[in-house]
Design a protein around this motif. Structure first.
Motif, mmCIF file in Angstrom:
data_model
loop_
_atom_site.group_PDB
_atom_site.id
_atom_site.type_symbol
_atom_site.label_atom_id
_atom_site.label_comp_id
_atom_site.label_asym_id
_atom_site.label_seq_id
_atom_site.Cartn_x
_atom_site.Cartn_y
_atom_site.Cartn_z
ATOM 1 N N SER A 141 0.798 -1.222 0.000
ATOM 2 C CA SER A 141 0.000 0.000 0.000
ATOM 3 C C SER A 141 0.836 1.280 0.000
ATOM 4 N N PRO A 142 0.533 2.229 -0.910
ATOM 5 C CA PRO A 142 1.245 3.520 -0.958
ATOM 6 C C PRO A 142 0.519 4.623 -0.179
ATOM 7 N N ILE A 143 -0.212 4.241 0.874
ATOM 8 C CA ILE A 143 -0.992 5.204 1.646
ATOM 9 C C ILE A 143 -0.107 6.262 2.306
ATOM 10 N N MET A 144 1.108 5.896 2.631
ATOM 11 C CA MET A 144 2.021 6.821 3.309
ATOM 12 C C MET A 144 2.228 8.113 2.527
ATOM 13 N N GLY A 145 2.370 8.001 1.216
ATOM 14 C CA GLY A 145 2.716 9.137 0.371
ATOM 15 C C GLY A 145 1.826 10.355 0.528
ATOM 16 N N ALA A 171 -9.495 9.281 -2.236
ATOM 17 C CA ALA A 171 -9.800 8.428 -3.392
ATOM 18 C C ALA A 171 -9.280 7.007 -3.182
ATOM 19 N N LEU A 172 -8.072 6.893 -2.629
ATOM 20 C CA LEU A 172 -7.495 5.570 -2.387
ATOM 21 C C LEU A 172 -8.315 4.789 -1.356
ATOM 22 N N LEU A 173 -8.700 5.464 -0.281
ATOM 23 C CA LEU A 173 -9.491 4.793 0.750
ATOM 24 C C LEU A 173 -10.894 4.448 0.248
ATOM 25 N N LEU A 174 -11.471 5.332 -0.553
ATOM 26 C CA LEU A 174 -12.783 5.050 -1.134
ATOM 27 C C LEU A 174 -12.702 3.834 -2.052
ATOM 28 N N GLY A 175 -11.609 3.736 -2.817
ATOM 29 C CA GLY A 175 -11.413 2.581 -3.693
ATOM 30 C C GLY A 175 -11.341 1.289 -2.907
ATOM 31 N N VAL A 235 4.395 0.998 6.175
ATOM 32 C CA VAL A 235 3.723 -0.185 6.712
ATOM 33 C C VAL A 235 2.934 0.164 7.970
ATOM 34 N N ALA A 236 3.546 0.976 8.837
ATOM 35 C CA ALA A 236 2.872 1.349 10.083
ATOM 36 C C ALA A 236 1.571 2.086 9.809
ATOM 37 N N ILE A 237 1.618 3.033 8.870
ATOM 38 C CA ILE A 237 0.426 3.805 8.536
ATOM 39 C C ILE A 237 -0.618 2.920 7.864
ATOM 40 N N ALA A 238 -0.174 2.114 6.909
ATOM 41 C CA ALA A 238 -1.106 1.245 6.189
ATOM 42 C C ALA A 238 -1.758 0.245 7.136
ATOM 43 N N ALA A 239 -0.968 -0.277 8.087
ATOM 44 C CA ALA A 239 -1.507 -1.246 9.048
ATOM 45 C C ALA A 239 -2.591 -0.615 9.917
ATOM 46 N N ALA A 240 -2.480 0.685 10.135
ATOM 47 C CA ALA A 240 -3.451 1.370 10.983
ATOM 48 C C ALA A 240 -4.725 1.728 10.238
ATOM 49 N N ILE A 241 -4.656 1.881 8.915
ATOM 50 C CA ILE A 241 -5.799 2.449 8.206
ATOM 51 C C ILE A 241 -6.454 1.516 7.186
ATOM 52 N N ILE A 242 -5.672 0.636 6.558
ATOM 53 C CA ILE A 242 -6.250 -0.232 5.534
ATOM 54 C C ILE A 242 -7.221 -1.268 6.102
ATOM 55 N N PRO A 243 -6.834 -2.062 7.126
ATOM 56 C CA PRO A 243 -7.775 -3.064 7.656
ATOM 57 C C PRO A 243 -9.117 -2.489 8.122
ATOM 58 N N PRO A 244 -9.145 -1.362 8.890
ATOM 59 C CA PRO A 244 -10.450 -0.803 9.269
ATOM 60 C C PRO A 244 -11.290 -0.380 8.057
ATOM 61 N N THR A 245 -10.630 0.127 7.010
ATOM 62 C CA THR A 245 -11.362 0.528 5.804
ATOM 63 C C THR A 245 -11.949 -0.691 5.101
ATOM 64 N N VAL A 266 -12.288 4.399 11.248
ATOM 65 C CA VAL A 266 -11.479 4.843 10.102
ATOM 66 C C VAL A 266 -11.191 6.340 10.203
ATOM 67 N N ALA A 267 -12.224 7.119 10.528
ATOM 68 C CA ALA A 267 -12.045 8.572 10.646
ATOM 69 C C ALA A 267 -11.034 8.913 11.732
ATOM 70 N N GLY A 268 -11.128 8.207 12.860
ATOM 71 C CA GLY A 268 -10.187 8.447 13.955
ATOM 72 C C GLY A 268 -8.754 8.133 13.557
ATOM 73 N N GLN A 269 -8.586 7.044 12.796
ATOM 74 C CA GLN A 269 -7.247 6.675 12.348
ATOM 75 C C GLN A 269 -6.672 7.706 11.373
ATOM 76 N N VAL A 270 -7.504 8.136 10.425
ATOM 77 C CA VAL A 270 -7.044 9.111 9.424
ATOM 78 C C VAL A 270 -6.660 10.427 10.091
#
Length: 324
Positions: A141-145, A171-175, A235-245, A266-270
């Motif tokens: 996941s490129p969520i960090m960028g 957009a990435l999270l919505l996808g 990885v740390a950021i993606a681990a926090a946000i991708i699974p809840p999404t 999800v909102a709290g994590q973001v």
């Protein structure tokens, strides 16, 4: 060791030489343009660039500052200079930061594909109740960028670029949300799905998750700013946000009444990740070089921090009410 090459018009080279007084440099004249070459320890780079830029009129196309890293330099003079240099707080030049984050405000097929695949892999891990698969999905996941890009642009007062990064993140999270919902619906038609322990843990709102996200956002931005690989820091950021999404998309199909809970998570994590990122760029003293731009950036940062603090307080309050 860094190499700085300054291309300057004939009417401006004397000011540059005044700035470089006491430093070793070479100068040559090529077609009415002076080329000044300086070698400097990396710790002095940012201060030296700031001094040169203050006297170099960049409105002229001929005036250029070029910075590069030589593979190696053999010089007794430079070796002595490196020994004498005072250890300073490591600081990445503003120009390098801007070059690093310039692609994070653009949504492209590669980012969307990698995030979507990471979401599907995480979905399989959630359904199989396998934590190893869930963590492995984060490597894609490129969520960090976009989060890093937002924090840097906000610190530099470039609000339009910062908002583009937030748009890419949304957009990435919505996808991920839509794709996980579609995948869950299709799988459920063939194999009845059940709530696993990994899914259940992400259906509980807890204010500690938001606090954890703040720490992760801070740590990831500091690591990324220090040159750590985006994959590792992300990885740390993606681990926090991708699974809840992913769970939000899954419960949309299996248990719609839990959607509010997962949306809050999800909102709290973001918000937590963004808050941590803003704290990090403040601690790292990332700011524009020009005084006027610094005032503008300070205004935008104050506004951004105020909004984030307000959202965190609101989310923590709601989370606390639901948790208790």
């Amino acid at each position: 060791m860094k190499k700085i090459v300054v291309h300057v018009r004939e009417d401006g080279h004397e000011k540059i030489e005044e700035v470089l007084e006491g430093l070793h440099y070479t100068i040559s004249l090529v077609q009415d343009i002076y080329q000044i070459t300086i070698y400097t320890p990396e710790e002095n780079l940012d201060d030296l660039i700031e001094k040169i830029q203050a006297v170099l009129d960049l409105r002229y196309n001929e005036n250029i500052i070029e910075v590069s890293t030589p593979e190696f330099v053999i010089s007794s003079l430079l070796k002595r200079a490196e020994k004498k240099v005072e250890k300073k707080e490591e600081k990445t030049p503003v120009e390098k930061l801007l070059d690093t984050v310039k692609d994070y405000g653009t949504l492209d097929l590669e980012k969307l594909s990698l995030t979507s695949i990471a979401g599907l892999v995480a979905l399989s891990g959630l359904l199989l109740d396998n934590q190893t698969i869930i963590i492995g999905a984060m490597l894609l996941s490129p969520i960090m960028g976009p989060i890093y890009g937002f924090s840097v642009y906000a610190a530099l007062g470039r609000i339009e670029n910062a908002m583009r990064c937030l748009g890419v993140l949304a957009a990435l999270l919505l996808g991920v949300l839509v794709l996980s919902a579609i995948a869950s619906f299709l799988i459920n038609l063939v194999i009845p799905l059940t709530m696993t322990d990994e899914i259940a843990t992400r259906l509980v709102v807890n204010p500690i998750y938001t606090i954890m996200a703040v720490l992760l956002g801070f740590a990831a931005v500091v690591a990324f700013n220090r040159g750590t690989s985006e994959v590792i820091a992300g990885v740390a950021i993606a681990a926090a946000i991708i699974p809840p999404t992913v769970v939000a998309g899954l419960v949309l199909v299996l248990q719609p009444m839990s959607l509010i809970t997962t949306a809050l998570l999800v909102a709290g994590q973001v918000v937590g990740l963004i808050a941590g990122a803003l704290v990090a760029v403040t601690v790292l003293k990332i700011k524009p070089r020009d005084t006027r731009d610094q005032n503008i950036a300070r205004r935008y940062m104050t506004w951004s921090v105020a909004m984030i603090v307000l959202l965190i307080v609101l989310l923590l309050w709601i989370s606390w009410l639901m948790w208790s």
